[in-house]
Design a protein around this motif. Sequence first.
Motif, PDB file in Angstrom:
ATOM      1  N   ILE A 101       0.838  -1.206   0.000  1.00  0.00           N
ATOM      2  CA  ILE A 101       0.000   0.000   0.000  1.00  0.00           C
ATOM      3  C   ILE A 101       0.871   1.254   0.000  1.00  0.00           C
ATOM      4  O   ILE A 101       0.623   2.205  -0.753  1.00  0.00           O
ATOM      5  CB  ILE A 101      -0.943  -0.008   1.225  1.00  0.00           C
ATOM      6  N   VAL A 102       1.904   1.252   0.844  1.00  0.00           N
ATOM      7  CA  VAL A 102       2.809   2.401   0.906  1.00  0.00           C
ATOM      8  C   VAL A 102       3.568   2.559  -0.404  1.00  0.00           C
ATOM      9  O   VAL A 102       3.822   3.682  -0.860  1.00  0.00           O
ATOM     10  CB  VAL A 102       3.784   2.252   2.090  1.00  0.00           C
ATOM     11  N   MET A 103       3.933   1.468  -1.035  1.00  0.00           N
ATOM     12  CA  MET A 103       4.618   1.540  -2.333  1.00  0.00           C
ATOM     13  C   MET A 103       3.728   2.210  -3.379  1.00  0.00           C
ATOM     14  O   MET A 103       4.205   2.996  -4.209  1.00  0.00           O
ATOM     15  CB  MET A 103       5.026   0.141  -2.794  1.00  0.00           C
ATOM     16  N   LEU A 104       2.439   1.909  -3.327  1.00  0.00           N
ATOM     17  CA  LEU A 104       1.502   2.548  -4.256  1.00  0.00           C
ATOM     18  C   LEU A 104       1.364   4.036  -3.964  1.00  0.00           C
ATOM     19  O   LEU A 104       1.363   4.877  -4.880  1.00  0.00           O
ATOM     20  CB  LEU A 104       0.133   1.870  -4.174  1.00  0.00           C
ATOM     21  N   ILE A 105       1.263   4.375  -2.672  1.00  0.00           N
ATOM     22  CA  ILE A 105       1.079   5.775  -2.279  1.00  0.00           C
ATOM     23  C   ILE A 105       2.297   6.617  -2.612  1.00  0.00           C
ATOM     24  O   ILE A 105       2.180   7.760  -3.070  1.00  0.00           O
ATOM     25  CB  ILE A 105       0.762   5.858  -0.762  1.00  0.00           C
ATOM     26  N   THR A 106       3.486   6.063  -2.371  1.00  0.00           N
ATOM     27  CA  THR A 106       4.728   6.811  -2.602  1.00  0.00           C
ATOM     28  C   THR A 106       5.237   6.673  -4.035  1.00  0.00           C
ATOM     29  O   THR A 106       6.315   7.190  -4.362  1.00  0.00           O
ATOM     30  CB  THR A 106       5.820   6.336  -1.633  1.00  0.00           C
ATOM     31  N   ASP A 107       4.480   5.956  -4.864  1.00  0.00           N
ATOM     32  CA  ASP A 107       4.858   5.768  -6.269  1.00  0.00           C
ATOM     33  C   ASP A 107       6.212   5.075  -6.394  1.00  0.00           C
ATOM     34  O   ASP A 107       7.004   5.371  -7.292  1.00  0.00           O
ATOM     35  CB  ASP A 107       4.892   7.121  -7.003  1.00  0.00           C
ATOM     36  N   ALA A 108       6.478   4.143  -5.486  1.00  0.00           N
ATOM     37  CA  ALA A 108       7.720   3.371  -5.556  1.00  0.00           C
ATOM     38  C   ALA A 108       7.606   2.337  -6.668  1.00  0.00           C
ATOM     39  O   ALA A 108       6.527   1.787  -6.906  1.00  0.00           O
ATOM     40  CB  ALA A 108       7.976   2.679  -4.219  1.00  0.00           C
ATOM     41  N   PRO A 109       8.691   2.064  -7.358  1.00  0.00           N
ATOM     42  CA  PRO A 109       8.641   1.083  -8.451  1.00  0.00           C
ATOM     43  C   PRO A 109       8.419  -0.337  -7.942  1.00  0.00           C
ATOM     44  O   PRO A 109       8.972  -0.723  -6.909  1.00  0.00           O
ATOM     45  CB  PRO A 109      10.022   1.225  -9.108  1.00  0.00           C
ATOM     46  N   PHE A 110       7.615  -1.092  -8.658  1.00  0.00           N
ATOM     47  CA  PHE A 110       7.409  -2.503  -8.344  1.00  0.00           C
ATOM     48  C   PHE A 110       8.357  -3.320  -9.219  1.00  0.00           C
ATOM     49  O   PHE A 110       8.051  -3.646 -10.359  1.00  0.00           O
ATOM     50  CB  PHE A 110       5.950  -2.904  -8.592  1.00  0.00           C
ATOM     51  N   HIS A 111       9.515  -3.648  -8.677  1.00  0.00           N
ATOM     52  CA  HIS A 111      10.518  -4.377  -9.428  1.00  0.00           C
ATOM     53  C   HIS A 111      10.099  -5.839  -9.614  1.00  0.00           C
ATOM     54  O   HIS A 111       9.368  -6.409  -8.798  1.00  0.00           O
ATOM     55  CB  HIS A 111      11.868  -4.329  -8.705  1.00  0.00           C
ATOM     56  N   ALA A 112      10.600  -6.426 -10.678  1.00  0.00           N
ATOM     57  CA  ALA A 112      10.319  -7.838 -10.935  1.00  0.00           C
ATOM     58  C   ALA A 112      10.869  -8.727  -9.826  1.00  0.00           C
ATOM     59  O   ALA A 112      10.370  -9.835  -9.593  1.00  0.00           O
ATOM     60  CB  ALA A 112      10.912  -8.251 -12.285  1.00  0.00           C
ATOM     61  N   MET A 171      16.479  -8.399   1.936  1.00  0.00           N
ATOM     62  CA  MET A 171      15.098  -7.956   1.702  1.00  0.00           C
ATOM     63  C   MET A 171      15.068  -6.625   0.961  1.00  0.00           C
ATOM     64  O   MET A 171      14.295  -6.444   0.005  1.00  0.00           O
ATOM     65  CB  MET A 171      14.381  -7.835   3.052  1.00  0.00           C
ATOM     66  N   ARG A 172      15.908  -5.708   1.369  1.00  0.00           N
ATOM     67  CA  ARG A 172      15.933  -4.388   0.727  1.00  0.00           C
ATOM     68  C   ARG A 172      16.434  -4.465  -0.714  1.00  0.00           C
ATOM     69  O   ARG A 172      15.965  -3.712  -1.576  1.00  0.00           O
ATOM     70  CB  ARG A 172      16.831  -3.443   1.533  1.00  0.00           C
ATOM     71  N   SER A 173      17.379  -5.329  -0.962  1.00  0.00           N
ATOM     72  CA  SER A 173      17.892  -5.469  -2.327  1.00  0.00           C
ATOM     73  C   SER A 173      16.776  -5.851  -3.289  1.00  0.00           C
ATOM     74  O   SER A 173      16.687  -5.327  -4.400  1.00  0.00           O
ATOM     75  CB  SER A 173      19.000  -6.537  -2.372  1.00  0.00           C
ATOM     76  N   ILE A 174      15.886  -6.733  -2.836  1.00  0.00           N
ATOM     77  CA  ILE A 174      14.789  -7.205  -3.683  1.00  0.00           C
ATOM     78  C   ILE A 174      13.669  -6.170  -3.788  1.00  0.00           C
ATOM     79  O   ILE A 174      13.162  -5.894  -4.872  1.00  0.00           O
ATOM     80  CB  ILE A 174      14.247  -8.537  -3.122  1.00  0.00           C
ATOM     81  N   VAL A 175      13.297  -5.592  -2.658  1.00  0.00           N
ATOM     82  CA  VAL A 175      12.134  -4.690  -2.625  1.00  0.00           C
ATOM     83  C   VAL A 175      12.478  -3.293  -3.121  1.00  0.00           C
ATOM     84  O   VAL A 175      11.773  -2.733  -3.970  1.00  0.00           O
ATOM     85  CB  VAL A 175      11.563  -4.606  -1.195  1.00  0.00           C
ATOM     86  N   LEU A 176      13.554  -2.723  -2.611  1.00  0.00           N
ATOM     87  CA  LEU A 176      13.844  -1.311  -2.840  1.00  0.00           C
ATOM     88  C   LEU A 176      14.718  -1.066  -4.066  1.00  0.00           C
ATOM     89  O   LEU A 176      14.498  -0.106  -4.814  1.00  0.00           O
ATOM     90  CB  LEU A 176      14.521  -0.723  -1.599  1.00  0.00           C
TER      91      LEU A 176
END
Length: 255
Positions: free
Chosen positions: A123-134, A211-216
């Motif tokens: 939800i926060v990724m959507l709100i902050t317009d963070a990229p959804f990486h593969a 975790m951060r490498s994959i998500v962020l």
Amino acid sequence: MWNGFWRYRYLLWNLVSRDFKLKYRRSVLGVVWSVLNPLLMMVVITIVFSTLFKQNIPNFPIYYLSGSLIFAFNSESTTTALNSIISNASLIKKVYIPKYLFPLSNVLSGLVNLGFSLIAMFIVMLITDAPFHATLLLLPIPIFYTFLFSVGLGILLSAVTVFFRDIAHFYSVFILAWTYFTPIFYPVEILPDAVMKLMQINPMYHLVSYMRSIVLYGVFPSLKENLLCLCLGLLMLALGLFVFYKKQDKFVLYV
């Protein structure tokens, strides 16, 4: 162990269901708190720390959540597993049940909570317009590594606490120190070289970084980092099972 696990799989399911229901018993929002809690914590931490580190950490809310969720899964599940043998003493004294099922059920309950908490991160990724990486498709990998580590640590703590009840009080202080020693809300770059060398022996540092490498960052960690995280989980699991099986026959005398 595997035969016992398969034979009592329905009991394990009921234990996990019981733990999950007890956590939200008489709560108006119930399971929604699993989503709201990380969101509210993220808001508070972001307000306080994003000002301090705004030049160092882009998209601070996701930086914080991607680290805190994996750390919270470990700390929550091991804290509840710690008292699992003692709290089920009456059942252990009456019938034969593989005793490792009790701490294992607590870690599995934490895993269920993590699943709901991940919704908050998305939800926060959507709100902050963070990229959804593969690489988000690879999320089960760091979760699995952390699960192995948490099961091992939870089983170890549950066995030791039977004989040394003060562990329960000490562990809460340890978790607080562990939180600050893990770069959850601050950038690792601010640490001096001497502290960074110590950071390498912190298992949660490697799991949080994975975790951060994959998500962020949308990066799949190297084979070396994968082997390191896997070995951390397997070694802790082996240690926990070794201590547990050495001591479990004496549990009934101390619970």
